[in-house]
Motif scaffolding. Structure first.
Motif, mmCIF file in Angstrom:
data_model
loop_
_atom_site.group_PDB
_atom_site.id
_atom_site.type_symbol
_atom_site.label_atom_id
_atom_site.label_comp_id
_atom_site.label_asym_id
_atom_site.label_seq_id
_atom_site.Cartn_x
_atom_site.Cartn_y
_atom_site.Cartn_z
ATOM 1 N N ILE A 3 0.841 -1.199 0.000
ATOM 2 C CA ILE A 3 0.000 0.000 0.000
ATOM 3 C C ILE A 3 0.877 1.250 0.000
ATOM 4 O O ILE A 3 1.858 1.330 0.741
ATOM 5 C CB ILE A 3 -0.897 0.047 1.260
ATOM 6 C CG1 ILE A 3 -1.697 -1.246 1.422
ATOM 7 C CG2 ILE A 3 -1.817 1.268 1.227
ATOM 8 C CD1 ILE A 3 -2.816 -1.427 0.456
ATOM 9 N N HIS A 4 0.495 2.234 -0.810
ATOM 10 C CA HIS A 4 1.207 3.513 -0.820
ATOM 11 C C HIS A 4 0.246 4.633 -0.450
ATOM 12 O O HIS A 4 -0.872 4.714 -0.980
ATOM 13 C CB HIS A 4 1.800 3.793 -2.209
ATOM 14 C CG HIS A 4 2.565 5.078 -2.275
ATOM 15 N ND1 HIS A 4 3.826 5.221 -1.743
ATOM 16 C CD2 HIS A 4 2.233 6.295 -2.812
ATOM 17 C CE1 HIS A 4 4.252 6.457 -1.959
ATOM 18 N NE2 HIS A 4 3.304 7.134 -2.600
ATOM 19 N N PHE A 63 2.143 -1.777 -6.597
ATOM 20 C CA PHE A 63 1.244 -1.416 -5.496
ATOM 21 C C PHE A 63 -0.125 -2.056 -5.699
ATOM 22 O O PHE A 63 -0.700 -1.991 -6.788
ATOM 23 C CB PHE A 63 1.084 0.107 -5.399
ATOM 24 C CG PHE A 63 2.328 0.828 -4.942
ATOM 25 C CD1 PHE A 63 2.921 0.523 -3.730
ATOM 26 C CD2 PHE A 63 2.901 1.817 -5.723
ATOM 27 C CE1 PHE A 63 4.059 1.180 -3.305
ATOM 28 C CE2 PHE A 63 4.043 2.492 -5.319
ATOM 29 C CZ PHE A 63 4.627 2.164 -4.102
ATOM 30 N N ASP A 64 -0.634 -2.671 -4.616
ATOM 31 C CA ASP A 64 -1.989 -3.237 -4.654
ATOM 32 C C ASP A 64 -3.042 -2.135 -4.546
ATOM 33 O O ASP A 64 -4.163 -2.292 -5.036
ATOM 34 C CB ASP A 64 -2.176 -4.235 -3.508
ATOM 35 C CG ASP A 64 -1.263 -5.440 -3.667
ATOM 36 O OD1 ASP A 64 -1.398 -6.145 -4.680
ATOM 37 O OD2 ASP A 64 -0.405 -5.659 -2.784
ATOM 38 N N GLU A 78 1.900 12.134 -8.184
ATOM 39 C CA GLU A 78 1.795 10.704 -7.863
ATOM 40 C C GLU A 78 0.390 10.191 -8.162
ATOM 41 O O GLU A 78 0.214 9.071 -8.651
ATOM 42 C CB GLU A 78 2.169 10.455 -6.405
ATOM 43 C CG GLU A 78 3.636 10.723 -6.094
ATOM 44 C CD GLU A 78 4.031 10.278 -4.701
ATOM 45 O OE1 GLU A 78 3.210 9.620 -4.015
ATOM 46 O OE2 GLU A 78 5.171 10.575 -4.281
ATOM 47 N N LEU A 79 -0.616 11.021 -7.880
ATOM 48 C CA LEU A 79 -2.000 10.630 -8.179
ATOM 49 C C LEU A 79 -2.183 10.462 -9.685
ATOM 50 O O LEU A 79 -2.780 9.476 -10.142
ATOM 51 C CB LEU A 79 -2.962 11.688 -7.627
ATOM 52 C CG LEU A 79 -4.436 11.552 -8.038
ATOM 53 C CD1 LEU A 79 -5.013 10.220 -7.581
ATOM 54 C CD2 LEU A 79 -5.257 12.719 -7.482
ATOM 55 N N LEU A 80 -1.663 11.408 -10.454
ATOM 56 C CA LEU A 80 -1.796 11.331 -11.919
ATOM 57 C C LEU A 80 -1.122 10.069 -12.465
ATOM 58 O O LEU A 80 -1.665 9.405 -13.357
ATOM 59 C CB LEU A 80 -1.182 12.579 -12.565
ATOM 60 C CG LEU A 80 -1.886 13.915 -12.262
ATOM 61 C CD1 LEU A 80 -1.128 15.070 -12.899
ATOM 62 C CD2 LEU A 80 -3.331 13.894 -12.735
ATOM 63 N N GLY A 86 -3.745 2.855 -13.852
ATOM 64 C CA GLY A 86 -4.985 2.140 -13.556
ATOM 65 C C GLY A 86 -4.980 1.472 -12.195
ATOM 66 O O GLY A 86 -5.685 0.474 -11.986
ATOM 67 N N LEU A 87 -4.186 2.014 -11.250
ATOM 68 C CA LEU A 87 -4.131 1.425 -9.907
ATOM 69 C C LEU A 87 -5.424 1.718 -9.141
ATOM 70 O O LEU A 87 -6.108 2.718 -9.399
ATOM 71 C CB LEU A 87 -2.942 1.990 -9.128
ATOM 72 C CG LEU A 87 -1.545 1.716 -9.704
ATOM 73 C CD1 LEU A 87 -0.477 2.359 -8.837
ATOM 74 C CD2 LEU A 87 -1.301 0.210 -9.833
#
Length: 450
Positions: A3-4, A63-64, A78-80, A86-87
């Motif tokens: 998780i991030h 990352f899950d 980081e969000l972009l 597609g996380l």
């Protein structure tokens, strides 16, 4: 799971990061600013980012899930990158629901009192060594984190905040929890930057009530007319359990609760706190704690952090720190202190610090909020108004809003401190109400006033 956290330094976010780390998850995170206590606590668990800033190159398909904090912006690098890959991106409340969807979810909602009620319930359960998962909005004595998650516990106790979930999920947090058991303590307009009208704000509590699972149990404060109307008009198939202020007496500055076993001395006081206690008792009973066991435990509850927190006392003076900032909370806190210390001079100091309280349109909601105090002081920093990009607020606007002729107003932190430290506090009760610190007031210094 790997998780991030984007914006790991927030009060809620860093606690969730620690809880998942303790559960055995692989946890990483980033932020552009991290302050104590978050910084110290993340460092303690080896979760503090090595450097501040946003690093999209570190976001990968390994990352899950990504957990996105409110502090992040919608164009966060980081969000972009996570969206591009597609996380799965969760808001804080969305992830908590994911962790509790197979449990009995107990959600405590309301404009005021929810942290205290959640804290009371946790105190009682902890006293009787009953293990539950939880999320509460304050650091509690005897609890390592504000969030605790397991696979095996039956109940998940959640403080249900009505503020937004994340920059990309504009739903109120408590709409996502789908409670089996819920409580509504009170409704008083707040967060006007998000809910511009009172009716729009009240609507969020209707949606919350209707989001409960079929056959769920709603505990509600029937002395709040808006709560009563919202719950009792709901067509949702739920069981409804009203509560009200319990019988009590006040003797020599101590509140005694009337119980079947006689009078019970309490560490807490004030009508709101007594209502909170009545609601907490109902919830504890729904969670398997009988009335006698509740009373046995609640005697030693001395309040949630920053909620009418006694920071200093001698035989003639007492000083409280309180998180109150919304008009209804300020009025309730001031009345509670005066009612508890009728023979003392009550000095009520309020810092206007939040977006709503510094909004010129909203200020009129404070009419009468400090009337119970013998001396009433309002402090605000004009710089805070500028930072929030609001229209300037004048001292005259504040005076007109509170409608108290002898209101003392300060905009300079040194002048406010000089006033406070010049007071003769013999036979006094002082309450410092703010979600800030009065422009840098040292509360350890304040403690030395008594």
């Amino acid at each position: 799971m790997n998780i991030h956290f984007i914006a790991i330094g927030g009060s809620a976010m860093h606690n969730l990061a620690i809880a998942l780390h303790q559960k055995g998850y692989q946890v990483s995170g980033s932020d552009d600013a991290i302050h104590n206590p978050s910084k110290f606590r993340l460092e303690k668990y080896g979760l503090l980012p090595k450097e501040l800033g946003w690093f999209p190159e570190k976001i990968s398909s390994n990352f899950d899930a990504i957990i996105l904090g409110m502090h992040a912006k919608i164009d966060n690098p980081e969000l972009l990158k996570a969206q591009e890959l597609g996380l799965k991106i969760y808001s804080y409340p969305e992830f908590l629901y994911e962790q509790s969807k197979d449990k009995t979810r107990v959600v405590i909602g309301g404009s005021h009192g929810k942290t205290t009620i959640t804290s009371m319930i946790l105190h009682v359960l902890n006293y009787h060594e009953k293990e539950v998962d939880y999320m509460v909005g304050a650091q509690l004595e005897g609890f390592e984190t504000m969030v605790h998650l397991t696979d095996e516990n039956e109940f998940m106790l959640l403080e249900g905040d009505e503020y937004l979930s994340s920059p990309i999920d504009r739903r109120p947090k408590f709409h996502l929890y789908k409670p089996n058991i819920a409580l509504l303590s009170g409704i008083a307009w707040d967060h006007i930057n998000v809910f511009p009208t009172f009716s729009n704000y009240v609507e969020q509590f209707r949606i919350f009530t209707d989001s409960m699972v079929n056959g769920g149990s709603m505990v509600y404060n029937e002395e709040d007319p808006i709560v009563k109307e919202v719950v009792e008009s709901s067509q949702n198939h739920i069981k409804k359990y009203p509560y009200h202020t319990p019988q009590h007496t006040i003797k020599n500055g101590t509140t005694f609760l009337d119980t079947p076993e006689g009078e019970l001395p309490l560490e807490i006081f004030g009508i709101h706190n007594l209502q909170n206690l009545a609601g907490a008792k109902w919830i504890c009973q729904h969670m398997g704690v009988d009335e006698d066991d509740f009373y046995e435990a609640i005697v030693s509850f001395n309040g949630a952090s920053k909620r009418l927190e006694k920071i200093a006392e001698n035989q003639s003076t007492v000083i409280f720190k309180d998180f109150a900032h919304a008009p209804s909370k300020v009025e309730a806190t001031t009345k509670a202190v005066k009612n508890q210390y009728k023979d003392r001079t009550v000095v009520a100091c309020l810092e206007l610090h939040t977006y709503s309280s510094l909004n010129a349109t909203f200020l009129k909601e404070y009419k009468g909020a400090l009337d119970a105090a013998d001396k009433a002081v309002v402090f605000y920093a004009p710089d805070a108004v500028k930072i929030k990009q609001l229209s300037a607020v004048t001292e005259q606007q504040i005076a007109n809003s509170f409608q108290r002729d002898d209101l003392i107003i300060y905009t300079n932190p040194d002048q406010f401190k000089a006033f406070l430290f010049s007071q003769n506090l013999e036979k006094s009760a002082v309450v410092l109400m703010s979600s800030g610190n009065y422009g840098g007031l040292d509360f350890d210094e304040v403690k030395r006033l008594v």
